[in-house]
Enzyme design. Structure first.
Site, PDB file in Angstrom:
ATOM      1  N   LYS A 120       0.828  -1.204   0.000  1.00  0.00           N
ATOM      2  CA  LYS A 120       0.000   0.000   0.000  1.00  0.00           C
ATOM      3  C   LYS A 120       0.867   1.261   0.000  1.00  0.00           C
ATOM      4  O   LYS A 120       2.065   1.202   0.286  1.00  0.00           O
ATOM      5  CB  LYS A 120      -0.940  -0.009   1.203  1.00  0.00           C
ATOM      6  CG  LYS A 120      -0.242  -0.071   2.540  1.00  0.00           C
ATOM      7  CD  LYS A 120      -1.249  -0.218   3.679  1.00  0.00           C
ATOM      8  CE  LYS A 120      -0.524  -0.284   5.016  1.00  0.00           C
ATOM      9  NZ  LYS A 120      -1.458  -0.382   6.145  1.00  0.00           N
ATOM     10  N   TYR A 143      15.108  30.262   8.540  1.00  0.00           N
ATOM     11  CA  TYR A 143      13.891  30.950   8.948  1.00  0.00           C
ATOM     12  C   TYR A 143      13.723  30.930  10.461  1.00  0.00           C
ATOM     13  O   TYR A 143      13.965  29.911  11.111  1.00  0.00           O
ATOM     14  CB  TYR A 143      12.666  30.293   8.308  1.00  0.00           C
ATOM     15  CG  TYR A 143      12.526  30.544   6.829  1.00  0.00           C
ATOM     16  CD1 TYR A 143      12.357  31.839   6.332  1.00  0.00           C
ATOM     17  CD2 TYR A 143      12.532  29.486   5.922  1.00  0.00           C
ATOM     18  CE1 TYR A 143      12.217  32.070   4.979  1.00  0.00           C
ATOM     19  CE2 TYR A 143      12.385  29.706   4.559  1.00  0.00           C
ATOM     20  CZ  TYR A 143      12.236  31.001   4.100  1.00  0.00           C
ATOM     21  OH  TYR A 143      12.092  31.226   2.748  1.00  0.00           O
TER      22      TYR A 143
END
Length: 361
Positions: free
Chosen positions: A35, A255
């Site tokens: 999956k 940042y």
């Protein structure tokens, strides 16, 4: 030289891990779980390499159809089952097997005319409390499925562990005992063991085992590495240094100025970021492998870049390869540093990353 990150997929390592599953669960058939794009490794390519698996499992019908389109002919099981009755002819036409875990699915099978019969896995909720019928419903569902004209004789029974990755958790043995009790009077094939069950709970290795994460060389057990279980990492995620800069003691990087140099040092900029799937929440200190040593994240992850602290003697240059995880740096260690799990790191890789497949046998 490309600046795009590269996910190198070692298919021989994948095959080694499947052989390890077969060694650990020698008396079980293997339902290989693929999956989420085979946990980020490439759905069809992984299935093609796992030709020694007995069957494949996916979550949803689009994944199953992609496997069929890719030439995969082995049995495929839909772990979430079908969503509506209109999908049943599609399942039949593509020889797909379905899990049944609720009343609507049962009634759809009973009420929808089909030109053939489907193989069904009945999922019982023994404690996960996610999908599955209540234990008290088992006999009724089992009887009705056997009487259903659209269901093949031979109904496989399955359940799913909730805490098998924790050796001290009491739930695993409780779930195993309940499941065995429910299956005792039914001469059917049964499945319970996921990757953690295969490794740590051999008594749960019944007719079918369902390896997922361990196929990719990653430990499902808390606090352990794939190599602890003789597994080999399949993915090696790498990128390149694109810039270097000297920073002074007290300078900040990135940042929010969340990292500050404690001494004069050199910062390397690596071309990978959350736009490629590298976790934005990875904290300062998250490891990266560069030129034979571990260096550490310094500053917030950006969309396209990360910055690492090389120290005053950098021993690196623009163009050098950096490994985000792989044989040199276990993904389990990166996940721990980033406050997440290996599953998420793998599944979040974006199409901006190039893939290269090698060593298929």
């Amino acid at each position: 030289m490309s600046r795009r990150p590269l996910a190198h997929i070692d298919l021989s390592a994948l095959q080694h891990n499947l052989a390890r599953v077969k060694q650990l669960a020698a008396n079980s058939q293997v339902l290989a779980v693929l999956k989420a794009n085979a946990y980020g490794h490439g759905l069809v390519q992984v299935a093609q390499a796992l030709h020694q698996a007995d069957a494949f499992a996916v979550a949803r019908i689009d994944e199953a159809l992609a496997l069929r389109t890719g030439g995969i002919v082995k049995p495929i099981v839909l772990l979430e089952g079908f969503y509506e009755a209109a999908e049943l002819p599609v399942l039949l036409a593509n020889n797909l097997q379905t899990v049944v875990h609720n009343q609507l699915q049962l009634e759809a099978l009973e009420q929808t005319p089909l030109a053939g019969q489907l193989k069904v896995w009945l999922k019982i909720d023994t404690g996960m409390h996610r999908l599955g019928i209540a234990p008290a419903q088992t006999d009724e569902y089992y009887r009705r499925l056997w009487q259903c004209a659209t269901v093949q004789p031979g109904i496989r029974l399955m359940s799913h562990f909730c805490c098998a990755d924790e050796l001290a958790a009491p739930q695993t043995l409780q779930q195993l005992a309940l499941f065995q009790q429910l299956c005792a009077d039914k001469a059917e094939q049964c499945s319970l063991a996921n990757s953690a069950g295969i490794i740590a709970w051999p008594q749960s290795q019944l007719d079918w085992v369902r390896p997922g994460l361990m196929l990719h060389g990653i430990s499902p057990m808390l606090g352990q590495l794939g190599r602890d279980h003789l597994l080999l990492p399949v993915m090696r995620l790498s990128s390149r240094v694109i810039a270097m800069r000297q920073v002074k003691q007290g300078d900040t990087v990135g940042y929010g100025a969340s990292w500050q140099a404690k001494a004069d040092t050199v910062i390397a900029v690596i071309a990978i970021g959350y736009g490629d799937g590298y976790p934005r929440h990875a904290a300062n200190g998250t490891p990266v492998w560069l030129n034979g040593r571990i260096v550490h994240l310094a500053g917030r992850v950006s969309m396209d870049m990360i910055t690492v602290d090389l120290g005053p003697e950098p021993d690196a240059t623009i163009g050098d390869e950096a490994v985000l995880w792989g044989p040199e740096l276990p993904i389990e260690q990166v996940a721990t540093a980033a406050g997440t799990v290996a599953y998420e790191l793998l599944c979040n890789i974006t199409p901006r990353v190039d893939y290269r497949y090698t060593n298929i046998k």
